[in-house]
Every structure is written in structure tokens, then in C-alpha cells.
Design an enzyme around this catalytic site. Structure first.
Site, short mmCIF file in Angstrom:
data_model
loop_
_atom_site.label_atom_id
_atom_site.label_comp_id
_atom_site.label_asym_id
_atom_site.label_seq_id
_atom_site.Cartn_x
_atom_site.Cartn_y
_atom_site.Cartn_z
N ASP A 284 3.82 -5.49 -6.12
CA ASP A 284 4.81 -4.86 -6.99
C ASP A 284 6.25 -5.07 -6.53
OD1 ASP A 284 3.08 -3.76 -8.89
OD2 ASP A 284 2.52 -2.16 -7.51
N HIS B 28 0.25 -1.49 2.03
CA HIS B 28 -0.97 -1.63 1.23
C HIS B 28 -2.15 -1.10 2.02
CE1 HIS B 28 -4.02 -3.38 -1.36
NE2 HIS B 28 -3.06 -3.45 -2.26
N1 ACO Z 1 7.48 2.99 3.41
C1 ACO Z 1 7.55 3.62 4.62
N2 ACO Z 1 6.48 3.91 5.38
C2 ACO Z 1 5.28 3.55 4.90
C3 ACO Z 1 5.14 2.89 3.67
C4 ACO Z 1 6.30 2.61 2.92
N3 ACO Z 1 6.22 1.99 1.73
N4 ACO Z 1 3.82 2.64 3.44
C5 ACO Z 1 3.16 3.15 4.48
N5 ACO Z 1 4.04 3.69 5.37
C6 ACO Z 1 3.71 4.29 6.69
C7 ACO Z 1 3.14 5.70 6.53
O1 ACO Z 1 4.15 6.67 6.55
C8 ACO Z 1 2.22 5.79 7.71
O2 ACO Z 1 3.00 6.00 8.84
P1 ACO Z 1 2.43 6.90 10.08
O3 ACO Z 1 1.26 6.12 10.63
O4 ACO Z 1 3.56 7.01 11.02
O5 ACO Z 1 2.01 8.21 9.49
C9 ACO Z 1 1.63 4.38 7.82
O6 ACO Z 1 2.65 3.52 7.26
C10 ACO Z 1 0.32 4.17 7.07
O7 ACO Z 1 0.54 4.51 5.70
P2 ACO Z 1 -0.47 5.31 4.80
O8 ACO Z 1 0.28 6.02 3.73
O9 ACO Z 1 -1.38 6.14 5.65
O10 ACO Z 1 -1.33 4.12 4.20
P3 ACO Z 1 -2.26 4.17 2.93
O11 ACO Z 1 -3.19 3.04 3.05
O12 ACO Z 1 -2.85 5.54 2.74
O13 ACO Z 1 -1.24 3.93 1.69
C11 ACO Z 1 0.15 2.83 0.12
C12 ACO Z 1 -1.01 2.69 1.12
C13 ACO Z 1 -0.11 4.01 -0.83
C14 ACO Z 1 0.24 1.57 -0.72
C15 ACO Z 1 1.47 3.05 0.91
O14 ACO Z 1 1.73 1.93 1.74
C16 ACO Z 1 2.67 3.33 0.00
O15 ACO Z 1 2.90 4.48 -0.37
N6 ACO Z 1 3.44 2.25 -0.38
C17 ACO Z 1 4.54 2.42 -1.32
C18 ACO Z 1 3.99 2.47 -2.75
C19 ACO Z 1 3.53 1.12 -3.25
O16 ACO Z 1 4.21 0.11 -3.12
N7 ACO Z 1 2.34 1.10 -3.87
C20 ACO Z 1 1.77 -0.10 -4.48
C21 ACO Z 1 0.58 -0.61 -3.74
S1 ACO Z 1 -0.03 -2.08 -4.49
C22 ACO Z 1 -0.90 -1.53 -5.78
O17 ACO Z 1 -1.50 -0.48 -5.78
C23 ACO Z 1 -0.92 -2.34 -7.01
#
Ligand code: ACO
Length: 442
Positions: free
Chosen positions: A380, A323
Site C-alpha cells: 500500500d 507487515h
Molecule cells: N510504524 C511504526 N511501528 C510499527 C509499524 C509502523 N507502520 N508497524 C509495526 N510497527 C512496530 C510495532 O509497534 C511493534 O513494535 P514493538 O515490538 O516495539 O511493540 C513491531 O513493529 C511489530 O508490529 P506489530 O503491530 O506487532 O505487527 P503485526 O504483525 O501485528 O502488524 C501491521 C502488522 C498491522 C501491518 C503493522 O505493521 C501496521 O500497523 N502497519 C501500518 C498499516 C499498514 O500499512 N497496513 C497494511 C498492511 S498490507 C495489507 O494488509 C494489504
């Protein structure tokens, strides 16, 4: 430290921040919110220095001042108008929470009854909208259908398109109850069309509680005495409350920014629905269920999928995990996880997908990759398991999220308009070609 000074209802100038650029220094006020959030106001930076700031994805930028929802992602705290989410989810009705979010205080019995009746009275959807529904292929995703129909409602409610500031608050109220009345009807249509059930045009069918009414709009079949059981009503009420607002997330920021151009509530909500649809945001609930199913079909090896999620060469992400603001367990996920276990147990369902989800969570939470990045289950991760047990098809999960999020979008849109927020218009850092002469390549 300067002497503290209240500058608007809750903000206090606590100090000054200085930015040095090319030997010149510029001072900016620092605000402290009611929960001790500290924020630098750089509004005058460009005017005084010609310099802008860049913050991709708004990871560190507050877009507005708001009195609606407070969350502390480090501590896992979430409150609506000061009330703890846990307490609201266990003690309040969804409509009570909707009123609280939109108008700022819990409603009295009389206020709640009036709100309910006004919503019901304004729920009728014009018969002509059905012609638009009929034009969609039956394979259309319900989120696309809902976003289009919500936008189409502006054509049938032209007075609500652009509310000017001098319009009365009653005008705003009328539009709000229309949105809360008509969108559940459209949601019902998108489900009923998929299932070949006759459409229902208004909430005036029965004198039911709002949450119960939504279930009827979805599931009531002709000549069927539909009566959802108490556990179903409770869990659905809880899910709607947990989704009701989440401060300046992607869809809410979209609603505010569209509304900031003085577009009305219907088109602003339509844009919010489109923003919510994506799998990185609300669309994650459908993506989680599909992920759990494919893990099951692949033999249920959760460790394999944890490895895939960590592999930077593999596009797979653990959906429902991570998140932008929670760097601790999402408090909504905690409540939903517990509710999922209890609800399925009450129905006597032993869903293998719930076991796969629990195993994925257990493995992820002890894995260094997830620990280092502070990745926890989000709202979710477990909600789809509940919707599945409710008999809702997976392409409707994000639509159910819309129903929960409506009060939050409305509250944020209303706040933005009442506070006379300026039009949302970010700056950019241009990195394209510098000036060049036109020379045709034809
Ligand atoms: N699985 C694996 N790795 C992940 C995940 C995941 N679900 N989420 C984040 N990471 C990793 C990224 O690859 C990144 O790694 P790095 O530092 O080595 O590059 C690090 O964690 C930070 O992640 P970001 O994508 O930069 O974080 P951001 O805040 O931009 O994204 C998000 C947040 C979009 C929710 C992301 O965690 C994600 O894609 N999660 C899966 C989709 C999801 O469940 N979305 C629902 C969110 S709740 C809502 O909106 C209602």
C-alpha cells in the site's frame, strides 16, 4: 526421523512433535509442505488432553491447507499457483491471472474468451439495486456502500446464497462469473454517484478487455470517447495482478470463515470487503495518501514523522510500512514503486508526494527501529500515488484494491468449499468472572 509418507497431495509426515503436560506426553504429526514449510497438526490435542492452544492474531497458526498462493516472508517471495508474481505482473492479463487463481491453471485462448464472455453476460445489475444506492448519503464511504450493495445482491440472486456440496461445479461457476461481472458495476456506481455521472448497468456496453472495461465503468462520461492510454492500462493491469491474492490475510480469512458456515459467495465477499476496509489492512492505501498529504502540509519534514512513528506514546504509525508476514521487502511494493516512478514519468507528472514517500522510505530503512523490527514498505505504500495520478479520489483506493482481490477471495472460498472444510470456530481462554449467583442491582 520417521520414514517420509505422503498423506495428501503435497503433505508429508516428516516427524512427530511431542507436547508434555503435567507429566503426560502427547504426540502429533508434523507435516512438510511442498516448499518445506513445517507444521504441527494439533487437531487431537484437546480431545486427548483437554488442553487448547492460544495464538492471538493467528501469528503462528495455519488455518487451512491451500494450493493457491505461496509466500515466503523472510525471503520476499510470492507466487500464484507456482508462478512468480514478477513474471505474471509483466506478462499476463489480470483476467488470465484471475482464471489461474480460481481454477488452478492458466486458461487457453478459448477458455479465457468464454470466461470473459460469461462475466460480461452475467454483469447486469438489477435496476432495483439502484434504489439502495440512492438511499446512501453522498458522503458515504464507498467501501461501506460496496459492502452493503454486495450483500444486497444476495436478495437479487437467491439461488447463489447457499451452495450445497451436492450442487454442481457449474452452479459454483455461475456464481463466480456473476461476482466478477456485477461487483465492477457496483464499484463504477459508487464512483459515478460521487461525481454525478449516469450509472451503467452492465458490461455489455462494448467488447473490451476486462481491465479496460473496469476503467470505462468508472470514467466513461456521457458523449465522451473515453480511451485510456496504453500506460494507464498497463499500470492498472499490473496493480490488479499484484493485489489478486495474498494467502490467509485478514480479509481472505474472513471470506473463508464466513463461507465455512455455507453462506454463499456474495455474503462472504461482502464480509471480506468490510475486513479489507480497515487501515491496518487494505484501508492503508487511503491512509498512506492522507499521511503523505499531511506531511506535505506540515512542511515536508519526513524525519519528524519517522520520530513520531517510533514514539510509543504517539499513536502515529508509518502507514504502508510493516507487515505480518514480510520480514523482508514486500515483493509487491518493489514492483509498485518502480511502476509508480515510470507511470508518473510517462504522464509528465512530478508529484511531490512521491518524493515524500521516497524520502520516508530512505530514512526508515536506515533507522535502527525499522531495521530491528524488519519493517519495510508494503503493497500500500506506493499504490495510492498511482491511483492519484489515474485521477481516482483517495476514498476509492481501497475499492480499487477490492477489484484486484476478488479473484483471490473467490479462489480461496471455492477451494474451502471443494475441500469440504469444517466450519471455522476457534476456541478461547476464558478470563471473565467465575460462576456467581444472580442478584438484581435495580
Ligand atoms: N510504524 C511504526 N511501528 C510499527 C509499524 C509502523 N507502520 N508497524 C509495526 N510497527 C512496530 C510495532 O509497534 C511493534 O513494535 P514493538 O515490538 O516495539 O511493540 C513491531 O513493529 C511489530 O508490529 P506489530 O503491530 O506487532 O505487527 P503485526 O504483525 O501485528 O502488524 C501491521 C502488522 C498491522 C501491518 C503493522 O505493521 C501496521 O500497523 N502497519 C501500518 C498499516 C499498514 O500499512 N497496513 C497494511 C498492511 S498490507 C495489507 O494488509 C494489504
Amino acid at each position: 526421523m520417521q520414514k517420509l509418507k505422503t498423506i495428501s497431495n503435497n503433505l508429508i509426515v516428516s516427524d512427530k512433535a511431542t507436547i508434555n503436560i503435567d507429566g503426560a506426553s502427547y504426540d502429533f504429526p508434523v507435516y512438510r509442505g511442498v516448499e518445506d514449510d513445517v507444521c504441527i497438526d494439533i487437531k487431537t490435542l484437546r480431545g486427548s488432553s483437554g488442553v487448547t492452544t492460544i495464538d492471538r492474531g493467528f501469528k503462528n497458526t495455519a488455518s487451512c491447507e491451500s494450493k493457491i498462493t505461496y509466500l515466503d516472508g523472510e525471503k520476499g517471495v510470492l507466487r500464484y499457483r507456482g508462478y512468480d508474481l514478477d513474471e505474471l505482473a509483466n506478462k499476463a492479463s489480470f483476467l488470465e491471472v484471475a482464471f489461474l487463481l480460481i481454477f488452478g491453471e492458466l486458461p487457453t485462448k478459448k477458455e479465457l474468451e468464454k470466461f470473459h464472455d460469461d462475466i460480461v453476460d452475467n454483469s447486469i445489475v438489477n435496476d432495483d439495486v439502484k434504489k439502495i444506492v440512492d438511499a446512501f448519503p453522498s458522503s458515504a464511504h464507498p467501501m461501506g456502500v460496496l459492502s452493503s450493495l454486495t450483500s444486497a445482491l444476495t436478495a437479487f440472486n437467491p439461488d447463489d446464497v447457499s451452495l450445497d456440496y451436492d450442487r454442481s461445479k457449474e452452479g459454483m461457476y455461475d456464481t463466480i462469473v456473476k461476482v466478477l461481472g456485477k461487483i465492477p458495476i457496483l464499484v463504477g456506481w459508487s464512483y459515478r454517484k460521487q461525481n454525478g455521472f449516469p450509472l451503467q448497468y452492465s458490461m455489455k456496453i462494448r467488447n473490451l478487455d476486462y481491465t479496460d472495461m473496469i476503467l470505462h465503468l468508472l470514467f466513461k462520461k456521457p458523449n465522451d470517447e473515453y480511451k485510456p492510454n496504453k500506460n494507464l492500462l498497463n499500470v492498472f493491469n499490473k496493480l490488479l495482478i499484484l493485489h489478486a491474492d495474498h494467502e490467509q490475510n485478514c480479509s481472505t480469512s474472513t471470506v473463508r470463515i464466513v463461507g465455512s458456515s455455507h453462506a454463499g459467495l456474495f455474503p462472504s465477499i461482502s464480509a471480506g470487503i468490510s475486513a479489507l476496509w480497515g487501515p491496518l489492512h487494505g484501508g492503508a492505501n487511503q491512509a498512506v495518501l492522507e499521511m503523505l498529504k499531511s506531511i506535505q502540509e506540515d512542511g515536508g519534514n519526513t524525519k519528524k514523522y519517522i520520530r513520531k512513528a517510533k514514539d510509543k506514546q504517539d499513536p502515529f504509525r508509518l502507514m504502508g510500512f510493516g507487515h505480518r508476514v514480510y520480514k523482508n521487502y514486500d515483493p509487491r511494493a518493489r514492483i509498485i514503486k518502480d511502476a509508480a516512478h515510470k507511470f508518473l514519468k510517462s504522464l509528465g507528472i512530478d508529484d511531490p508526494l512521491l518524493h515524500i514517500a521516497a524520502e520516508l522510505e530512505e530514512n526508515a530503512l536506515k533507522d535502527k527501529y525499522f531495521i530491528d523490527r524488519k519493517l519495510f514498505p508494503n503493497v500500500d505504500f506506493y499504490s495510492g500515488v498511482i491511483y492519484r495520478a489515474m485521477g481516482i479520489p483517495s476514498n476509492m483506493y481501497t475499492v480499487m484494491f477490492v477489484l484486484g482481490r476478488l479473484p483471490g477471495w473467490i479462489a480461496q472460498w471455492r477451494e474451502m468449499r471443494l475441500m469440504n472444510e469444517p466450519i471455522g470456530r476457534p476456541r478461547q481462554l476464558y478470563t471473565g468472572p467465575s460462576a456467581r449467583k444472580f442478584k438484581s442491582k435495580k
